[in-house]
Scaffold this active site. Structure first.
Site, PDB file in Angstrom:
ATOM      1  N   ASP A 188       0.800  -1.220   0.000  1.00 32.78           N
ATOM      2  CA  ASP A 188       0.000   0.000   0.000  1.00 32.78           C
ATOM      3  C   ASP A 188       0.836   1.274   0.000  1.00 32.78           C
ATOM      4  OD1 ASP A 188       0.857  -0.514   2.573  1.00 32.78           O
ATOM      5  OD2 ASP A 188      -1.133  -0.494   3.483  1.00 32.78           O
ATOM      6  N   ASP A 220       3.678   1.477  13.567  1.00 32.90           N
ATOM      7  CA  ASP A 220       2.900   0.240  13.746  1.00 32.90           C
ATOM      8  C   ASP A 220       3.652  -0.899  14.420  1.00 32.90           C
ATOM      9  OD1 ASP A 220       0.662   1.360  12.537  1.00 32.90           O
ATOM     10  OD2 ASP A 220       1.161   0.575  10.566  1.00 32.90           O
TER      11      ASP A 220
END
Length: 810
Positions: free
Chosen positions: A66, A498
């Site tokens: 992505d 993350d």
């Protein structure tokens, strides 16, 4: 003649040495060394949105991401090769792949649809005739969203197998588009219905290789599958497709209703026998899906069959303590050698128990084996996972960070398995492929990595396949913080988006995560200049620890173990998504913490608003108490410590230079003009790791300023045209007492050095050479960090290609 020992000889030798040194200094300039670029290995670190295999060429696999572009598998080197590192910072939005298309008749042809976000007009098609070694780039007349909702679906882009230069693209907001010249120009298929369905648009396009002119298109709405049999002149909704929810699928309709009136087609695969397999969900994904199913359409008889894995057709049976909606389905792949052998994967059963499952069928979906359950050791309580020992490359190299240290969940996908000893089987497993050249070789992507097996057929005997990590070469993390201590076992400390942070003694091997508290983002790092084994870090946590502040911690052993601060500073708590910046003095005793932070990547992290209630808080007791300073009354991200002199902190904020000599309790303010600085909003002070009071400031278009007296007098050391958006220092050249300077920006107003890039100076800013080149731009460099122990080395932090270390070639 042999030299004699005596005063005259000594003076003569001294004069010669002095003369030589003078000549060396006079001639000193930055040497233009060649560089090599390698990743600081995480292996994965982000969402794999698609894995695409060429139907006939062995080992020709591509992985799309992505925010990190596309990779090609290199079987000879046993790693993925990044294909998009040439993308510049100005084109950062192109470092995300919306869709990949392969020419079934020409394995060398590759098409990439590039563009991360719909709020950017910058999208393009990358077209290659050599499997991604080189590309022609054509601007796209519509937007793309590689990091938007629905990025898990696809493929949106497809090559017409009967016309090699013809491509069809299902867009998000411009309907169905066709190119007849290899993606150079596009026209709209005006008669196609549902052009802008659901704000997400068209999910997938499939050509029927058995029938020229027949194309199936899946749109993100209930009843959204359409077919043309005349190359797009006319369209009809595929008859009989599911448009309402099957009551058997609505597990808990009273407690949780689907988000759509009927199933939405997520992915489709057309098998060689004419069976169109389709996965469904009630939302675009990859998150927020609660219901779904799997159906097959017989394109000959026009019959639809519900083949969703459930209690009466799968083994082992679904986990009986499951108390939440079963999630949807997305990932799917059909064996090219057997059209009735396929795998499907559920979506968004997280947080469990009964996490997402991969299912295998040999009879077209009449019955299924739950691969995830069969791969999980008994006694997991429904939390499907791999033994942590399987989290390793095929050669045995461990990828230990995938344990997430079994820390408390921080509220997001990808949280650690609650079962110690297991790593989750996966989440967001929307990319899955049965290798067309080896039906036992299956790969699936997750939100963090790629798993693979070479013996999926073990499932047929109700046994676990042997799993391993096949993500080597993929580096998709977002760098948020970098630090390189001047001593100790670790050359690099990292903070990532993350996935917490890591310490590296060996840059080429995956490392464990920092220990608890596990931070979902690690935004700030620092080390004590005279005691580099003392490290501090800060980042959002999301877990409400009762025994301390989960957003910041310190280590006294180089990052092996950590202790939470006793309390957080005022204004920072469990719900804080941006923890600010943190700095520690040279002795490791005084710590300052500011709630303001810099947004290196505006699309990925925001600036915590600054307040005028207090300056950066200071503690001398590891967070038992926090004191508001005098003299500096704003929370600023531009604060750092002297690396040599204890109790000394610096800040350049809002056109004022601040100096503290009492551990951050008070600051003396100097207006920029008084000390020789230009009017400027602020910058992070970069302190010499070997000399007290020596500091550099990178001031954008104003260039670089330098002081050797704690900021009481500054001198501009760069000439016209030098732009320093980022600045760091590293080990000096041989025989030099000066550190090396690195910048992200420009080193001249014209010529080769005027290109945006990473530059190095060995003579304190007088001369510069470029470190990177046009092939190594990585979508822009957000942060850089020199290494105090390795001359010429600089670490490059990116926003989707992980961390790169650039070394001078031997």
């Amino acid at each position: 003649m042999r030299a004699k020992n005596g005063p005259g000889s000594w003076l003569a030798l001294t004069a010669i040495a002095t003369s030589l040194n003078t000549l060396a200094l006079a001639a000193a300039k930055t040497i233009n060394h060649s560089y090599e670029f390698n990743p600081v290995v995480v292996s994965g670190g982000g969402y794999i949105t698609g894995i695409i295999a060429h139907p006939t060429e062995k080992n020709l696999l591509y992985a799309r991401t992505d925010i990190g572009g596309t990779y090609r598998w290199n079987a000879d080197e046993d790693k993925w090769i990044p294909l998009n590192d040439f993308i510049s910072g100005a084109d950062e939005n192109l470092l995300g792949t919306e869709s990949v298309a392969l020419d079934p008749n020409d394995p060398d042809r590759l098409y990439l649809a590039q563009g991360r976000y719909l709020n950017s007009e910058n999208s393009a098609f990358f077209v290659s005739q050599d499997r991604g070694a080189t590309f022609d780039v054509y601007p796209a007349p519509f937007k793309m969203g590689a990091n938007e909702l629905g990025r898990n679906n696809g493929e949106r882009l497809a090559v017409n197998p009967f016309k090699t230069d013809e491509l069809w693209m299902g867009t998000r907001d411009a309907g169905l588009m066709v190119s007849e010249d290899g993606a150079q120009t596009w026209r709209n298929v005006s008669g196609f219905p549902q052009a802008n369905a659901n704000g997400i648009g068209i999910y997938w396009v499939i050509f029927d290789p058995r029938s020229e002119g027949t194309v199936y298109v899946g749109v993100g709405v209930p009843g959204g599958i359409y077919v043309t049999r005349d190359s797009g002149e006319s369209w009809e909704a595929v008859p009989g497709q599911p448009v309402e929810w099957d009551e058997d699928i609505l597990v808990f309709p009273a407690e949780s209703q689907p988000q759509s009136t009927g199933p939405q087609p997520m992915k489709g695969v057309l098998a060689e026998n004419g069976a169109l397999y389709v996965t469904y969900a009630d939302a675009p994904g990859p998150y927020g899906v609660t219901y779904g199913g799997v159906y097959v359409y017989n394109t000959t008889s026009s019959a639809w069959t519900n083949i969703t894995p459930k209690t009466n057709n799968s083994f082992p049976a679904p986990f009986d303590n499951q108390t939440f909606p079963a999630g949807g389905f997305c990932g799917i792949s059909v064996d090219s050698k057997n059209p009735e052998r396929l795998v499907v994967v559920s979506l968004d059963r997280d947080p469990g128990p009964a996490l997402d499952s991969m299912y295998l069928s040999h009879d077209g979906g009449k019955s299924w084996k739950d691969v995830s359950q069969l791969s999980t050791p008994s006694g997991s309580g429904g939390y499907w996972g791999h033994p942590i020992e399987e989290a390793a490359f095929k050669d045995g190299t461990a990828v230990p960070w995938l344990s997430f240290n079994w820390g408390p969940q921080w509220g997001g996908y990808g949280a650690p398995s609650p079962v110690r000893g297991l790593t989750k089987f996966g989440w967001w497993m929307t990319a899955v492929v049965i290798d067309p050249s080896d039906s036992d070789h299956v790969l699936y992507g997750t939100g963090a990595t790629i798993w693979a097996t070479d013996n999926l057929s073990k499932v047929d005997k109700n046994q676990s396949p042997g799993w391993y990590i096949q993500a080597q070469g993929i580096e998709e993390s977002v760098a948020l913080a970098l630090a390189s201590p001047n001593g100790g076992d670790s050359h690099l400390l990292t903070g990532l988006g993350d996935i917490n942070g890591y310490r590296y003694g060996d840059l080429d091997v995956p490392q464990p995560m920092f220990d608890l508290p596990v931070l979902s983002n690690l935004n700030a790092l620092d080390w004590a200049g005279q005691k580099p084994e003392i490290i501090i870090r800060a980042g959002p946590c999301g877990h409400n620890y009762t025994d301390g502040c989960g957003l910041a911690a310190y280590s006294a052993d180089g990052g092996s173990s950590w202790t939470k601060f006793a309390t957080c500073i005022p204004g920072i708590n469990t719900s804080s998504s941006n923890p600010g910046v943190i700095a520690i003095d040279a002795s490791g005793k005084d710590i300052v913490w500011s709630s303001a932070m810099t947004a290196y990547w505006p699309t990925l992290q925001a600036i915590t608003p600054r307040t005028n209630q207090s300056g950066p808080y200071v503690t001398t007791d590891l967070g038992q108490t926090w004191v508001s300073p005098t003299g500096l009354n704003v929370q600023t991200p531009n604060i750092s410590a002297d690396r040599v002199q204890p109790r000394t902190f610096y800040s350049f904020t809002d056109g004022t230079w601040y100096l503290s000599r009492d551990g951050g309790l008070s600051y003396r303010a100097y207006k920029a003009k008084e000390v020789g600085l230009p009017a400027y909003s602020g910058a992070l002070p970069i302190a010499n790791f070997n000399r007290a009071g020596e500091i550099w400031l990178g001031l954008g278009d104003h260039g670089i300023y330098h002081t050797r007296n704690f900021g009481k007098k500054w001198t501009k050391i760069t000439g016209r045209g030098v732009t320093a958006r980022q600045l760091t220092i590293g080990a000096g050249a041989r025989r030099s007492s000066e550190p090396t300077l690195f910048i992200v920006g420009k080193a001249a107003s014209h010529g080769a050095l005027s290109k945006d890039g990473v530059y190095r100076s060995d003579d304190n800013g007088k001369t510069w050479v470029r470190v990177n080149d046009e092939k190594h731009q990585y979508g822009g460099i957000a942060m850089i960090q020199g290494d105090p122990r390795v001359y010429g080395r600089v670490y490059l932090g990116t926003g989707g290609r992980g961390i790169i270390y650039a070394d001078i070639k031997e």
